[in-house]
Design a protein around this motif. Structure first.
Motif, PDB file in Angstrom:
ATOM      1  N   ASP A  57      55.652  42.741  31.463  1.00 48.95           N
ATOM      2  CA  ASP A  57      54.210  42.529  31.628  1.00 48.95           C
ATOM      3  C   ASP A  57      53.789  42.901  33.061  1.00 48.95           C
ATOM      4  OD1 ASP A  57      51.640  41.621  31.933  1.00 48.95           O
ATOM      5  OD2 ASP A  57      51.966  39.748  30.823  1.00 48.95           O
ATOM      6  N   GLU A  58      53.073  44.024  33.171  1.00 50.48           N
ATOM      7  CA  GLU A  58      52.680  44.533  34.499  1.00 50.48           C
ATOM      8  C   GLU A  58      51.821  43.549  35.277  1.00 50.48           C
ATOM      9  OE1 GLU A  58      53.062  47.503  36.345  1.00 50.48           O
ATOM     10  OE2 GLU A  58      54.713  48.089  35.036  1.00 50.48           O
ATOM     11  N   ASP A  59      51.074  42.707  34.555  1.00 48.38           N
ATOM     12  CA  ASP A  59      50.242  41.718  35.256  1.00 48.38           C
ATOM     13  C   ASP A  59      51.074  40.855  36.186  1.00 48.38           C
ATOM     14  OD1 ASP A  59      47.804  42.452  34.331  1.00 48.38           O
ATOM     15  OD2 ASP A  59      47.770  41.020  32.655  1.00 48.38           O
ATOM     16  N   TYR A  60      52.284  40.518  35.725  1.00 48.85           N
ATOM     17  CA  TYR A  60      53.115  39.652  36.554  1.00 48.85           C
ATOM     18  C   TYR A  60      53.661  40.370  37.781  1.00 48.85           C
ATOM     19  CZ  TYR A  60      52.651  35.727  33.461  1.00 48.85           C
ATOM     20  OH  TYR A  60      52.117  34.671  32.763  1.00 48.85           O
ATOM     21  N   LYS A  61      53.783  41.680  37.694  1.00 49.31           N
ATOM     22  CA  LYS A  61      54.162  42.440  38.886  1.00 49.31           C
ATOM     23  C   LYS A  61      53.004  42.409  39.887  1.00 49.31           C
ATOM     24  CE  LYS A  61      55.867  46.889  40.498  1.00 49.31           C
ATOM     25  NZ  LYS A  61      56.085  48.305  40.206  1.00 49.31           N
ATOM     26  N   LYS A  62      51.789  42.606  39.347  1.00 52.65           N
ATOM     27  CA  LYS A  62      50.614  42.538  40.216  1.00 52.65           C
ATOM     28  C   LYS A  62      50.524  41.170  40.871  1.00 52.65           C
ATOM     29  CE  LYS A  62      48.104  45.586  37.147  1.00 52.65           C
ATOM     30  NZ  LYS A  62      47.139  45.609  36.045  1.00 52.65           N
TER      31      LYS A  62
ATOM     32  N   MET B  11      34.665  32.338  40.043  1.00 52.43           N
ATOM     33  CA  MET B  11      33.311  32.144  40.591  1.00 52.43           C
ATOM     34  C   MET B  11      32.669  33.473  40.946  1.00 52.43           C
ATOM     35  SD  MET B  11      33.083  28.839  43.107  1.00 52.43           S
ATOM     36  CE  MET B  11      34.365  29.258  44.216  1.00 52.43           C
ATOM     37  N   LYS B  12      33.453  34.341  41.574  1.00 51.05           N
ATOM     38  CA  LYS B  12      32.926  35.637  42.033  1.00 51.05           C
ATOM     39  C   LYS B  12      32.887  36.656  40.907  1.00 51.05           C
ATOM     40  CE  LYS B  12      32.239  34.139  46.010  1.00 51.05           C
ATOM     41  NZ  LYS B  12      30.895  33.907  46.516  1.00 51.05           N
ATOM     42  N   LYS B  13      33.333  36.237  39.729  1.00 57.53           N
ATOM     43  CA  LYS B  13      33.351  37.122  38.565  1.00 57.53           C
ATOM     44  C   LYS B  13      34.069  38.447  38.881  1.00 57.53           C
ATOM     45  CE  LYS B  13      29.435  35.201  36.105  1.00 57.53           C
ATOM     46  NZ  LYS B  13      29.436  33.946  36.831  1.00 57.53           N
ATOM     47  N   THR B  14      35.215  38.341  39.440  1.00 57.03           N
ATOM     48  CA  THR B  14      36.041  39.516  39.732  1.00 57.03           C
ATOM     49  C   THR B  14      36.271  40.322  38.451  1.00 57.03           C
ATOM     50  OG1 THR B  14      37.113  38.359  41.534  1.00 57.03           O
ATOM     51  CG2 THR B  14      38.311  40.226  40.604  1.00 57.03           C
ATOM     52  N   LYS B  15      36.212  41.646  38.571  1.00 60.60           N
ATOM     53  CA  LYS B  15      36.205  42.494  37.376  1.00 60.60           C
ATOM     54  C   LYS B  15      37.506  42.360  36.566  1.00 60.60           C
ATOM     55  CE  LYS B  15      35.726  47.222  36.490  1.00 60.60           C
ATOM     56  NZ  LYS B  15      36.293  48.221  37.387  1.00 60.60           N
ATOM     57  N   ASN B  16      38.627  42.607  37.210  1.00 58.07           N
ATOM     58  CA  ASN B  16      39.896  42.507  36.481  1.00 58.07           C
ATOM     59  C   ASN B  16      40.421  41.082  36.564  1.00 58.07           C
ATOM     60  OD1 ASN B  16      40.259  45.410  35.854  1.00 58.07           O
ATOM     61  ND2 ASN B  16      40.154  45.518  38.083  1.00 58.07           N
TER      62      ASN B  16
ATOM     63  N   TYR C  19      42.605  39.226  52.135  1.00 62.14           N
ATOM     64  CA  TYR C  19      43.539  39.620  51.076  1.00 62.14           C
ATOM     65  C   TYR C  19      43.376  38.778  49.810  1.00 62.14           C
ATOM     66  CZ  TYR C  19      45.633  43.092  53.986  1.00 62.14           C
ATOM     67  OH  TYR C  19      45.811  44.222  54.737  1.00 62.14           O
ATOM     68  N   ALA C  20      42.904  37.538  49.987  1.00 60.76           N
ATOM     69  CA  ALA C  20      42.694  36.703  48.803  1.00 60.76           C
ATOM     70  C   ALA C  20      41.496  37.206  48.006  1.00 60.76           C
ATOM     71  CB  ALA C  20      42.486  35.254  49.210  1.00 60.76           C
ATOM     72  N   SER C  21      40.503  37.762  48.683  1.00 60.44           N
ATOM     73  CA  SER C  21      39.296  38.188  47.971  1.00 60.44           C
ATOM     74  C   SER C  21      39.483  39.532  47.277  1.00 60.44           C
ATOM     75  CB  SER C  21      38.108  38.233  48.933  1.00 60.44           C
ATOM     76  OG  SER C  21      38.371  39.164  49.940  1.00 60.44           O
ATOM     77  N   MET C  22      40.626  40.164  47.496  1.00 59.96           N
ATOM     78  CA  MET C  22      40.863  41.462  46.848  1.00 59.96           C
ATOM     79  C   MET C  22      41.114  41.302  45.351  1.00 59.96           C
ATOM     80  SD  MET C  22      43.290  43.794  49.148  1.00 59.96           S
ATOM     81  CE  MET C  22      42.709  44.556  50.642  1.00 59.96           C
ATOM     82  N   ASP C  23      40.661  42.276  44.644  1.00 55.73           N
ATOM     83  CA  ASP C  23      41.004  42.407  43.240  1.00 55.73           C
ATOM     84  C   ASP C  23      42.504  42.715  43.154  1.00 55.73           C
ATOM     85  OD1 ASP C  23      41.258  43.337  40.633  1.00 55.73           O
ATOM     86  OD2 ASP C  23      39.197  44.071  40.650  1.00 55.73           O
ATOM     87  N   MET C  24      43.185  42.145  42.170  1.00 54.78           N
ATOM     88  CA  MET C  24      44.621  42.419  42.090  1.00 54.78           C
ATOM     89  C   MET C  24      44.921  43.897  41.859  1.00 54.78           C
ATOM     90  SD  MET C  24      46.944  39.535  40.413  1.00 54.78           S
ATOM     91  CE  MET C  24      46.561  37.813  40.641  1.00 54.78           C
ATOM     92  N   GLU C  25      44.033  44.550  41.076  1.00 57.71           N
ATOM     93  CA  GLU C  25      44.217  45.990  40.849  1.00 57.71           C
ATOM     94  C   GLU C  25      44.213  46.727  42.171  1.00 57.71           C
ATOM     95  OE1 GLU C  25      44.692  47.228  37.849  1.00 57.71           O
ATOM     96  OE2 GLU C  25      44.305  45.337  36.799  1.00 57.71           O
ATOM     97  N   LYS C  26      43.322  46.251  43.062  1.00 55.95           N
ATOM     98  CA  LYS C  26      43.159  46.935  44.333  1.00 55.95           C
ATOM     99  C   LYS C  26      44.415  46.804  45.190  1.00 55.95           C
ATOM    100  CE  LYS C  26      39.091  46.882  47.185  1.00 55.95           C
ATOM    101  NZ  LYS C  26      37.931  45.965  47.274  1.00 55.95           N
TER     102      LYS C  26
ATOM    103  N   THR D  92      50.413  51.274  45.622  1.00 56.65           N
ATOM    104  CA  THR D  92      50.908  52.482  44.959  1.00 56.65           C
ATOM    105  C   THR D  92      50.584  53.726  45.781  1.00 56.65           C
ATOM    106  OG1 THR D  92      49.689  51.452  43.184  1.00 56.65           O
ATOM    107  CG2 THR D  92      51.309  53.105  42.547  1.00 56.65           C
ATOM    108  N   ILE D  93      49.374  53.725  46.326  1.00 57.26           N
ATOM    109  CA  ILE D  93      48.994  54.871  47.150  1.00 57.26           C
ATOM    110  C   ILE D  93      49.934  54.983  48.340  1.00 57.26           C
ATOM    111  CG2 ILE D  93      47.218  55.760  48.721  1.00 57.26           C
ATOM    112  CD1 ILE D  93      45.191  54.320  46.763  1.00 57.26           C
ATOM    113  N   LYS D  94      50.201  53.813  48.935  1.00 59.67           N
ATOM    114  CA  LYS D  94      51.056  53.807  50.114  1.00 59.67           C
ATOM    115  C   LYS D  94      52.471  54.272  49.770  1.00 59.67           C
ATOM    116  CE  LYS D  94      51.433  49.907  52.374  1.00 59.67           C
ATOM    117  NZ  LYS D  94      51.036  48.635  52.984  1.00 59.67           N
ATOM    118  N   GLU D  95      52.895  53.889  48.570  1.00 59.95           N
ATOM    119  CA  GLU D  95      54.271  54.208  48.200  1.00 59.95           C
ATOM    120  C   GLU D  95      54.430  55.649  47.739  1.00 59.95           C
ATOM    121  OE1 GLU D  95      55.416  51.350  45.337  1.00 59.95           O
ATOM    122  OE2 GLU D  95      55.477  49.720  46.794  1.00 59.95           O
TER     123      GLU D  95
END
Lengths: 337, 457
Positions: B44-49, B207-212, B440-447, B453-456
């Motif tokens: 489950d990729e979500d758990y990697k995120k 609360m912030k209704k984060t997209k993902n 970093y807490a306010s970031m979307d997990m996808e982000k 991934t970009i860095k890698e």
């Protein structure tokens, strides 16, 4: 051989490991603001010690813990006596640890430059103060009959102590620059090599001054007789060879030589002290020795077993981590910090 | 101010501050290891995120913990040299073992974990985070071995020639009953701390209704279950600890209740205004028999009061004041218990709210979940202050007083300088840490994931 001697040797080994490993990562930290100008270059420099600096620092913590466990009076006298230098060192190490982690987590150049200087100070201050501390330990400090240091702060900042401090800083910078010649690749490699070559001569000069100064200043050194010169002699030869190998583009051998220099400087210091752990300049009867400062035989026995079991594991997995990250870093590498 | 008071303040500030970061490291490393295990076993990729996202926040915490931890190792010698002389034969060993066994492991494998996402196979990489988690929690065992001796000395003799306590039984030291209550308490407190960290920040994303939102939903669910386990265990063990306290440090228990007179059966005080000078309470609200229940699991039974204990200790240890600061002990204990109760409630509500596919919660409730992330910090700090201040005037219970432990070589100017220096740097660093946490807490997990991934690539 009794366990007091075994623990004196073990603590020597811990300091050898500490100065050898943190030696280059302090050196890299001190060189950081000067060796790289652009941000991606700075990141390469920082990442070269990225996976290691924390593990290296544990050598110091372990040395501190081992002194506490095996020679409680040494721990008590040294740490309360060298109170302000230790406070400054801890201050430096606090900002250093945080700086590595925080530095690249914001884009702003003010933020990053600020933390780069924190890495610099956080590496420079401990390197300098360890040199000052070692020199003062060799020279002897005022200690009274209750094993209490009576000298105050400025007593430690004597000329010999300061020369010791400068020697450590310069030697670590040189050692660090050679480490970098092994770790960075691409266009940065040439500038790193140039820095290493530039540092060679100043290192030799301060090392010679320090050894000569030690010879005339440190009674404990003189008391050991001329044969003692063999130990700093090995360090000196290794230092000279490191420069030679550097010229021949044999960075690996050069690094082994600076490592040997540090190893033998550390061994020299501990052999000079032996069997004392702290020399009293007030009265030699007040010296702390491996016997009057030590833990009970039972505790030493327990700790010996613990150390024999655990140290091999530590050495294996720490060495493994260096093998895992042996690849040279360039600006295109995966940089975490 | 004299060196003793300055050193006490410095120890309290550096240690409480250090312990803002330690429990999160203890609990979150285990949480990360579990998340990554789920990822590796289920794919489950979500758990990697999640492992990466929470790992990122963890690293900020870890750096703060490491930085403040170095001070801990050295301050016994720096400020408490006479204590170190008296106790070094016993106290030094666990500290050295902590470094040898735990710190090396933790620090080396954290490097391998952070820098190893691409270099290792998922399974080997998983092992590195488990070793970090084990290393961190092993360090807790050893430092608590040392602390437990101060609460309940075991396996030693007093050597009159060397004038110190000496170890005679290492296994008694690590088998100290106090340790095997205190360590689980701290371990599950760490779990709780990490759980509410995850709950709070995930709620913020609702609360912030984060997209993902899916990985945050999974995180929230993980957090409430993790938190329930944590709080329930902390409370249960805490209860046993209080009973153990009644037997081993009755003065601390009495001070925590502001119980001046011996009572049988003893009532539990809910509220009280304490006057230590006249040794009386006013405006007290009490539940009859409940303290006896806490101490003996029965509504019968005598609990000794402070005045009787003082008289008893004077006979045993000679003249002196053996009463700790009762107001502080009393309120710290209550704050800890109330915070734990709230956490239990919140975790339970969270469990039922997050069971369905859609998070069924009003904005007000989400806000509450978010603010609950501060509760473990409050509980942790008050718990330790009670533990340590309730032991006073002893540094090592029954053996060695705090006033005898302070360094002789340090003068008040030096102690003032270092106290101000540490306090200032801690104040500044927390500002930076919070700034990064917010970012970093306010970031979307996808982000976070994309960024990596970009860095890698």
């Amino acid at each position: 051989m009794d366990l007091n001697i075994v623990w004196f040797i073990l603590i020597t080994v811990l300091f050898v490991g500490f100065f050898f490993l943190e030696g280059f990562d302090y050196g890299v930290g001190i060189l950081l603001p000067f060796i790289a100008k652009k941000d991606d270059e700075k990141r390469v420099i920082i990442n070269s010690i990225g996976p290691f600096w924390d593990g290296n620092e544990v050598w110091m913590l372990t040395a501190g813990g081992a002194i506490f466990a095996a020679f409680p009076h040494w721990y008590a006298t040294l740490f309360s006596g060298f109170y302000l230098p230790l406070f400054l060192m801890l201050f430096g190490l606090i900002i250093r640890a945080v700086a590595f982690e925080f530095r690249s987590k914001e884009e702003s150049s003010t933020w990053r430059n600020g933390w780069d200087w924190m890495i610099f100070f956080g590496s420079f201050i401990p390197a300098l103060l360890w040199g000052v501390a070692v020199a003062n330990l060799l020279r002897g400090v005022p200690i009274d009959e209750t094993m209490t240091y009576t000298g105050g702060f400025f007593n430690l900042l004597n000329p010999y102590g300061l020369v010791g401090g400068i020697t450590f800083v310069v030697l670590f910078m040189y050692h660090g620059s050679i480490f970098l010649t092994l770790k960075v690749g691409g266009e940065m490699l040439n500038s790193v090599k140039a820095v290493a070559n530039k540092l060679y001569l100043p290192t030799v000069v301060v090392a010679v001054v320090f050894v000569l100064y030690t010879f005339f200043e440190v009674q404990a050194f003189q008391a050991k007789g001329l044969a003692m010169l063999a130990l700093p002699g090995v360090a000196a030869v290794a230092l000279l060879l490191s420069g030679l190998f550097l010229k021949q583009e044999k960075a690996g051998l050069s690094f082994i030589m600076t490592a040997l220099t540090i190893v033998f400087v550390t061994i020299t210091a501990f052999v000079t002290l032996f069997p004392n752990v702290m020399i009293s300049s007030t009265n030699s009867a007040y010296n702390l020795t491996i016997y009057n400062a030590s833990a009970s035989p039972y505790t030493l026995e327990v700790m010996t077993i613990v150390a024999l079991v655990l140290v091999p594991f530590v050495l294996v997995y720490q060495a493994w981590s260096y093998i895992v990250f042996k690849k040279r870093l360039t600006k295109d590498s995966e940089l975490e910090y | 101010m004299d060196v003793l008071v300055l050193s006490q303040w410095q120890f309290a500030i550096t240690t409480v501050y250090h312990f803002f970061f330690v429990p999160l490291t203890l609990g979150l490393t285990v949480a990360l290891a579990i998340m990554q295990t789920i990822y590796v076993t289920s794919g489950d990729e979500d758990y990697k995120k999640m492992a990466k996202y929470w790992g990122n926040l963890f690293l900020i915490n870890f750096a703060m913990g490491v930085a403040t931890g170095i001070v801990q190792e050295f301050q016994f010698g720096m400020n408490w040299s006479e204590y170190s002389r008296f106790m070094g034969d016993i106290f030094g060993a666990p500290l050295a073992i902590e470094a040898l066994l735990a710190f090396y492991m933790e620090s080396t494998f954290i490097g391998l974990w952070v820098f190893g996402w691409k270099r290792f196979s998922p399974k080997v990489h998983l092992v590195t985070i488990w070793l970090v988690a084990i290393g961190s929690n092993l360090s807790a065992i050893w430092i608590l071995t040392a602390n437990s001796f101060m609460q309940e000395p075991v396996g030693y003799v007093l050597n009159s020639t060397t004038n110190r306590a000496e170890m005679v039984d290492f296994f008694a030291l690590i088998g100290n009953p106090h340790l095997w209550l205190q360590f689980p308490h701290v371990f599950f407190a760490g779990i709780t701390q990490a759980a509410f960290f995850i709950i709070g920040i995930s709620a913020w994303h609702f609360m912030k209704k984060t997209k993902n939102i899916t990985p945050f939903k999974k995180s929230f669910r993980f957090g409430v279950i993790y938190g329930l386990v944590g709080v329930v265990m902390v409370v249960l063990i805490g209860h046993v600890q209080a009973q153990h306290l009644g037997q081993t440090q009755p003065m601390k228990l009495a001070a925590g209740e502001a119980l001046w007179e011996t009572e049988s059966p003893a009532s539990f005080s809910v509220f009280s205004i304490i006057d230590q000078a006249s040794q009386t309470n006013s405006a007290e609200i009490k539940i009859p028999g409940f303290l006896s229940f806490l101490a003996y699991n029965s509504f019968e039974g005598e609990v000794k009061g402070i005045k009787d204990l003082q008289a008893e200790y004077e006979t045993k240890y000679g003249p002196g004041n053996y009463i700790p600061n009762v107001t502080v002990s009393y309120w710290m204990f209550r704050i800890m218990v109330i915070a734990a109760g709230l956490m239990l409630l919140i975790a339970l509500v969270g469990y039922f709210k997050s069971g369905k596919s859609e998070m069924d919660c009003k904005p007000m409730g989400l806000k509450l979940f978010f603010y609950s992330l501060f509760l473990p910090y409050i509980a942790m700090a008050s718990g330790w202050i009670y533990t340590e201040m309730g032991r006073q005037p002893w540094l090592v219970f029954g053996l060695f007083k705090t006033e005898d432990g302070v360094s002789k070589a340090v003068d008040s100017l030096e102690a003032t300088f270092s106290l101000i220096g540490f306090t200032l740097i801690y104040a500044v660093l927390i500002v930076f840490a919070v700034k990064l946490w917010k970012k970093y807490a306010s970031m979307d997990m996808e982000k976070v994931f994309d960024h990596e991934t970009i860095k890698e690539a």
